[in-house]
Scaffold this motif. Sequence first.
Motif, PDB file in Angstrom:
ATOM      1  N   TYR A  71       0.851  -1.181   0.000  1.00 60.14           N
ATOM      2  CA  TYR A  71       0.000   0.000   0.000  1.00 60.14           C
ATOM      3  C   TYR A  71       0.885   1.228   0.000  1.00 60.14           C
ATOM      4  O   TYR A  71       2.056   1.166   0.370  1.00 60.14           O
ATOM      5  N   TYR A  72       0.343   2.353  -0.451  1.00 55.85           N
ATOM      6  CA  TYR A  72       1.117   3.578  -0.528  1.00 55.85           C
ATOM      7  C   TYR A  72       0.220   4.764  -0.205  1.00 55.85           C
ATOM      8  O   TYR A  72      -1.007   4.688  -0.334  1.00 55.85           O
ATOM      9  N   VAL A  73       0.866   5.851   0.223  1.00 51.61           N
ATOM     10  CA  VAL A  73       0.127   7.078   0.555  1.00 51.61           C
ATOM     11  C   VAL A  73       1.049   8.271   0.333  1.00 51.61           C
ATOM     12  O   VAL A  73       2.246   8.205   0.595  1.00 51.61           O
ATOM     13  N   VAL A  83       4.622   0.657   1.478  1.00 50.46           N
ATOM     14  CA  VAL A  83       4.855  -0.471   2.370  1.00 50.46           C
ATOM     15  C   VAL A  83       4.573  -1.748   1.591  1.00 50.46           C
ATOM     16  O   VAL A  83       3.468  -1.948   1.094  1.00 50.46           O
ATOM     17  N   ASP A  84       5.596  -2.588   1.446  1.00 48.56           N
ATOM     18  CA  ASP A  84       5.442  -3.925   0.873  1.00 48.56           C
ATOM     19  C   ASP A  84       5.428  -4.905   2.029  1.00 48.56           C
ATOM     20  O   ASP A  84       6.282  -4.822   2.931  1.00 48.56           O
ATOM     21  N   TYR A  85       4.474  -5.832   2.040  1.00 46.02           N
ATOM     22  CA  TYR A  85       4.372  -6.755   3.171  1.00 46.02           C
ATOM     23  C   TYR A  85       4.087  -8.168   2.692  1.00 46.02           C
ATOM     24  O   TYR A  85       3.638  -8.396   1.570  1.00 46.02           O
ATOM     25  N   ALA A  86       4.378  -9.101   3.590  1.00 44.19           N
ATOM     26  CA  ALA A  86       4.116 -10.514   3.330  1.00 44.19           C
ATOM     27  C   ALA A  86       3.786 -11.198   4.653  1.00 44.19           C
ATOM     28  O   ALA A  86       4.325 -10.844   5.691  1.00 44.19           O
ATOM     29  N   VAL A  87       2.889 -12.149   4.561  1.00 48.08           N
ATOM     30  CA  VAL A  87       2.546 -12.996   5.709  1.00 48.08           C
ATOM     31  C   VAL A  87       2.477 -14.415   5.165  1.00 48.08           C
ATOM     32  O   VAL A  87       1.757 -14.680   4.209  1.00 48.08           O
ATOM     33  N   GLU A  96       8.279  -3.993   4.660  1.00 51.65           N
ATOM     34  CA  GLU A  96       9.419  -3.190   4.224  1.00 51.65           C
ATOM     35  C   GLU A  96       8.866  -1.831   3.806  1.00 51.65           C
ATOM     36  O   GLU A  96       8.051  -1.734   2.884  1.00 51.65           O
ATOM     37  N   VAL A  97       9.308  -0.775   4.498  1.00 46.41           N
ATOM     38  CA  VAL A  97       8.813   0.572   4.257  1.00 46.41           C
ATOM     39  C   VAL A  97       9.835   1.347   3.445  1.00 46.41           C
ATOM     40  O   VAL A  97      11.026   1.322   3.754  1.00 46.41           O
ATOM     41  N   SER A  98       9.374   2.035   2.410  1.00 47.94           N
ATOM     42  CA  SER A  98      10.276   2.855   1.590  1.00 47.94           C
ATOM     43  C   SER A  98       9.601   4.195   1.298  1.00 47.94           C
ATOM     44  O   SER A  98       8.380   4.324   1.394  1.00 47.94           O
ATOM     45  N   TYR A  99      10.444   5.174   0.949  1.00 45.90           N
ATOM     46  CA  TYR A  99       9.955   6.520   0.650  1.00 45.90           C
ATOM     47  C   TYR A  99      10.503   6.954  -0.692  1.00 45.90           C
ATOM     48  O   TYR A  99      11.652   6.670  -1.022  1.00 45.90           O
ATOM     49  N   GLN A 100       9.678   7.673  -1.451  1.00 42.45           N
ATOM     50  CA  GLN A 100      10.117   8.234  -2.726  1.00 42.45           C
ATOM     51  C   GLN A 100       9.999   9.745  -2.644  1.00 42.45           C
ATOM     52  O   GLN A 100       8.997  10.271  -2.160  1.00 42.45           O
TER      53      GLN A 100
END
Length: 123
Positions: A71-73, A83-87, A96-100
Amino acid sequence: MSLKVIFLMGLVALASADSVPSYHAPAPSYNAPAPAGPAQYNFNYAVKDDYSGNDFGHQEGRNGYDTQGSYYVQLPDGRLQKVDYAVNGDSGYLAEVSYQGEAQYPQYQPTQGYQPAPKVGYA
């Protein structure tokens, strides 16, 4: 005749007062279908409103116990947070959180304060 009816009603009331009330859970009004197997789905959505500056979205896919998504905001400082996530089963939520972009903090420019309206024709 009415005396017999009154006596009979009193006897019924007395008999029902002696009984202990009991509660029985209501039966379900529907039969829910049992799951046919492990969950499996994909979904996504995105919102981009240039007028208000809103930009956000979410996508997720699941196959059994393996879930992956992102998801992104758009943040108020101008950056896009993703935020890329896995379960996978009992592994827990791994993100894993990243910023652009670069954070922008424009200098504060105060506006002129409140000015009362001029009086017109009232004494």
